[in-house]
Write a protein that holds these residues in place. Structure first.
Motif, PDB file in Angstrom:
ATOM      1  N   GLN A   1      46.063  25.093 -76.093  1.00  0.00           N
ATOM      2  CA  GLN A   1      46.913  26.170 -77.042  1.00  0.00           C
ATOM      3  C   GLN A   1      47.291  25.003 -78.297  1.00  0.00           C
ATOM      4  OE1 GLN A   1      46.979  29.176 -77.373  1.00  0.00           O
ATOM      5  NE2 GLN A   1      46.121  29.790 -75.252  1.00  0.00           N
ATOM      6  N   ALA A   2      47.110  25.297 -79.365  1.00  0.00           N
ATOM      7  CA  ALA A   2      47.244  24.385 -80.728  1.00  0.00           C
ATOM      8  C   ALA A   2      49.057  24.390 -80.419  1.00  0.00           C
ATOM      9  CB  ALA A   2      46.945  24.794 -82.082  1.00  0.00           C
ATOM     10  N   SER A   3      49.647  25.619 -80.291  1.00  0.00           N
ATOM     11  CA  SER A   3      51.064  25.736 -80.250  1.00  0.00           C
ATOM     12  C   SER A   3      51.830  24.647 -79.371  1.00  0.00           C
ATOM     13  CB  SER A   3      51.584  26.941 -80.292  1.00  0.00           C
ATOM     14  OG  SER A   3      51.064  27.566 -78.854  1.00  0.00           O
ATOM     15  N   ASP A   4      51.126  24.187 -78.343  1.00  0.00           N
ATOM     16  CA  ASP A   4      51.878  23.157 -77.689  1.00  0.00           C
ATOM     17  C   ASP A   4      51.838  22.043 -77.853  1.00  0.00           C
ATOM     18  OD1 ASP A   4      52.009  24.946 -75.570  1.00  0.00           O
ATOM     19  OD2 ASP A   4      50.002  24.765 -74.589  1.00  0.00           O
ATOM     20  N   TYR A   5      51.028  21.643 -79.239  1.00  0.00           N
ATOM     21  CA  TYR A   5      51.171  20.217 -79.790  1.00  0.00           C
ATOM     22  C   TYR A   5      51.630  20.259 -81.132  1.00  0.00           C
ATOM     23  CZ  TYR A   5      48.348  19.962 -75.746  1.00  0.00           C
ATOM     24  OH  TYR A   5      47.775  20.248 -74.332  1.00  0.00           O
TER      25      TYR A   5
END
Length: 413
Positions: free
Chosen positions: A150-154
């Motif tokens: 998930q891009a939102s984790d980074y």
């Protein structure tokens, strides 16, 4: 030829999202290959890398053998064959280059492989396709593993899942671990407020509080469809709840002539921030719609950097090695492939090691038949199945992909 320790060749490089992330992780581009002229121009405008423009599977565009022994072969091959919103044609889609990219490992023999795609590739529809990829990598002496990130984790303020394949040789794979999540990202309002205020819009501060979520997945779209907008109906509703007009992309932020209740559109600069680029660190060439497509179709640089760091640390043998078990995605595929002969349902159950209910078997075989030739034999009231040829393009001179690709080339992006 002798290679730099962290050299990378990137195929289907797009406008540079993965490239920038890998550069930040310490990799040096030996070559970037990209079909789209505008994206190629963007790559050249930002870095002095060698860029080969054209069909990545065309040997006149680049020669994989020239790059034998690089540290990393990477790419973001076309997504339409696997996207949930599409027909999910997989191996029979002329745009499918995933299997072809995996096959280049045999030629290039990199220390590591990194390929990313859409979440659709992680679905049951493609379990056999994924298993084929893993088995092929194993036969080439690599350990492969898939993971949905998930891009939102980074740090990317966007709901953007990406399905990532990493493969390394066993001596390096022992040191590989997927990157850990880095905490919640900023909201749309937080990251875009400076640009929303840049031309004196008085409603910017109030808008920031309304836009206090992360963005839905930004969809770059393709040349087959019209101008730039922020996605399908559900995404547009999500944008509207945050006070954003998703029906198009603006030329500039709202000015002081707009009242406090104005519902702004995003600019391409704003979209690039939501994809994880930092302000002014990357210049996109071309007209507005072209720029938007380049940005919207990119692999977010922070995600590429996080995965790139994990690969780099594995190649440098940082940390404590650990045994890695082979992944299994489709036991029925595996049983058929390992047998190479016709198997009855009873024989399949024995090979898989568990009961297989008729609906499950029928569903699995139906999905497999979309990506593989599936032979069926009936005899004395008994039915048996044999898995045949993989339908995907892996470099065959006579494959139908060539004719269809040339016919549709102007619409492929």
């Amino acid at each position: 030829m002798e290679q730099d320790s962290l050299s990378v060749v990137e195929i289907c490089a797009g406008a540079g999202g993965q490239a920038l992330g890998l550069e930040k992780a310490g990799f040096e581009h030996e070559l970037a290959v990209e079909l789209d002229a505008n994206a190629s121009a963007t790559l050249r405008a930002n870095r002095p890398w060698k860029v080969a423009e054209g069909d990545v599977a065309d040997s006149t565009v680049w020669n994989p053998e020239d790059h034998r022994g690089i540290a990393l072969l990477a790419g973001g091959v076309p997504c339409p064959p696997f996207t949930i919103a599409g027909k999910q044609l997989g191996a029979t889609d002329e745009r499918d280059l995933f299997a072809w990219a995996v096959e280049q490992v045999a030629v290039v023999q990199p220390r590591a492989l990194l390929l990313e795609n859409v979440r659709g590739l992680s679905m049951p529809r493609f379990a056999g396709y994924r298993q084929h990829v893993l088995d092929r990598l194993t036969s080439l002496g690599y350990m492969g593993e898939w993971k949905l990130l998930q891009a939102s984790d980074y740090g990317v303020p966007q709901l953007r899942p990406r399905f990532v394949l990493v493969a390394l040789k066993p001596e390096d794979a022992a040191y590989f671990t997927w990157p850990e999540p880095q905490g919640p990202p900023p909201t749309v309002g937080e990251i875009l407020l400076p640009l929303m205020k840049s031309r004196g819009w008085r409603g910017a501060d109030a808008w920031k509080h309304k836009a206090n979520k992360i963005a839905p997945t930004i969809v770059g779209g393709s040349k087959k469809h019209g101008g730039a907008d922020l996605g399908p109906t559900r995404a547009k509703r999500a944008w509207a709840e945050m006070g954003v007009d998703a029906l198009g992309v603006a030329d500039e932020p709202p000015g002081q002539e707009r009242d406090d209740e104005w519902i702004p559109k995003l600019t391409t600069e704003m979209v690039s921030l939501l994809q994880g680029w930092r302000p002014d660190e990357w210049h996109f060439t071309g007209r507005k719609t072209t720029r938007y497509r380049q940005i919207g179709n990119a692999f977010p640089p922070p995600v590429a950097e996080a995965v790139g760091n994990s690969i780099r640390m594995a190649l440098e043998h940082e940390g404590i090695p650990a045994e890695r078990a082979a992944s299994s995605h489709d036991p029925i595929y595996k049983a058929l492939r390992e047998s190479g002969d016709f198997l009855t349902p009873t024989q399949l159950q024995r090979a898989v090691g568990r009961p297989i209910e008729p609906p499950e078997l029928e569903r699995t075989l139906s999905l497999l038949s979309r990506d593989f030739d599936l032979d069926v034999r009936e005899s004395r009231g008994s039915i048996a199945y044999r898995l045949g040829t993989f339908k995907a393009f892996v470099g065959q001179d006579e494959h139908s992909r060539h004719e269809v690709f040339q016919k549709n080339r102007g619409r492929i992006s």
